[in-house]
Write an enzyme that holds these catalytic residues in place. Structure first.
Site, short mmCIF file in Angstrom:
data_model
loop_
_atom_site.label_atom_id
_atom_site.label_comp_id
_atom_site.label_asym_id
_atom_site.label_seq_id
_atom_site.Cartn_x
_atom_site.Cartn_y
_atom_site.Cartn_z
N ILE A 172 -2.24 7.79 -0.79
CA ILE A 172 -1.98 6.58 -0.83
C ILE A 172 -0.69 6.32 -0.04
O ILE A 172 0.26 6.45 -0.17
CB ILE A 172 -1.64 6.09 -2.47
N PRO A 173 -1.37 5.67 1.19
CA PRO A 173 -0.44 5.67 2.43
C PRO A 173 0.48 4.73 2.45
O PRO A 173 0.58 3.60 3.38
CB PRO A 173 -1.51 5.32 3.48
N CYS A 174 1.70 4.74 1.64
CA CYS A 174 2.54 3.88 1.45
C CYS A 174 3.46 3.99 2.91
O CYS A 174 4.09 2.96 3.04
CB CYS A 174 3.48 4.17 0.51
N HIS A 175 3.41 4.88 3.61
CA HIS A 175 3.93 4.86 5.11
C HIS A 175 3.37 3.84 5.83
O HIS A 175 3.91 3.28 7.12
CB HIS A 175 3.78 6.23 5.73
N ARG A 176 2.21 3.17 5.66
CA ARG A 176 1.74 1.96 6.38
C ARG A 176 2.28 0.56 5.96
O ARG A 176 1.93 -0.28 6.51
CB ARG A 176 0.23 2.12 5.93
#
Length: 150
Positions: A113-117
């Protein structure tokens, strides 16, 4: 709960499985379990880090509040190589930006779940995984995130 630790370019990652879904990805830790789901998750992460995968296809379960689940679902919808701001997600979810920030920080399954985005209005914002902001920058560069000012 079964756990599997893998090596990655951003450090050792430990995946946790429960009830047929990935429920956690954390930095460090130890786990040597080898279930079909943990094996699939490890393979998909290897493909991601080797530039052979842009989308994960795994059952994920976010355990927490309804707001946390909604925030994680919105994060999961951000395409590879793209970014959104906390404010963008706040508007989409009709939540305060601070709640979105807390939800990003509380994401139990980063990378998948790409919270870095998710970025701050004035730049990168924070990142709770790995070595913090350096890990976020690495992941964004890996994806060739458009418009990234770093």
């Amino acid at each position: 709960m079964p756990r599997k630790t893998i090596d990655s370019p951003v450090g050792a990652l430990t995946l946790t499985e429960a009830d047929g879904a990935i429920t956690s990805l954390s930095w460090g830790g130890e786990g040597a379990d080898d279930t079909p789901l943990l094996r699939a998750a490890a393979e998909q992460l290897d493909d991601y880090f080797s530039n052979r995968r842009k989308v994960f296809d795994l059952p994920l379960e976010v355990r927490g509040s309804d707001a946390q689940a909604r925030i994680c679902a919105a994060i999961a919808a951000i395409p590879f190589g793209e970014t959104r701001t906390y404010g963008d997600l706040a508007r989409d979810l009709d939540l305060p930006a601070q709640a979105v920030g807390r939800g990003c920080g509380g994401n139990p399954i980063p990378i998948l779940i790409p919270c870095h985005r998710v970025l701050g209005a004035q730049g990168l914002g924070g990142f709770s995984g790995g070595t913090g902001i350096e890990t976020k920058i690495w992941l964004l560069r890996h994806e060739g995130a458009a418009g990234l000012l770093i």
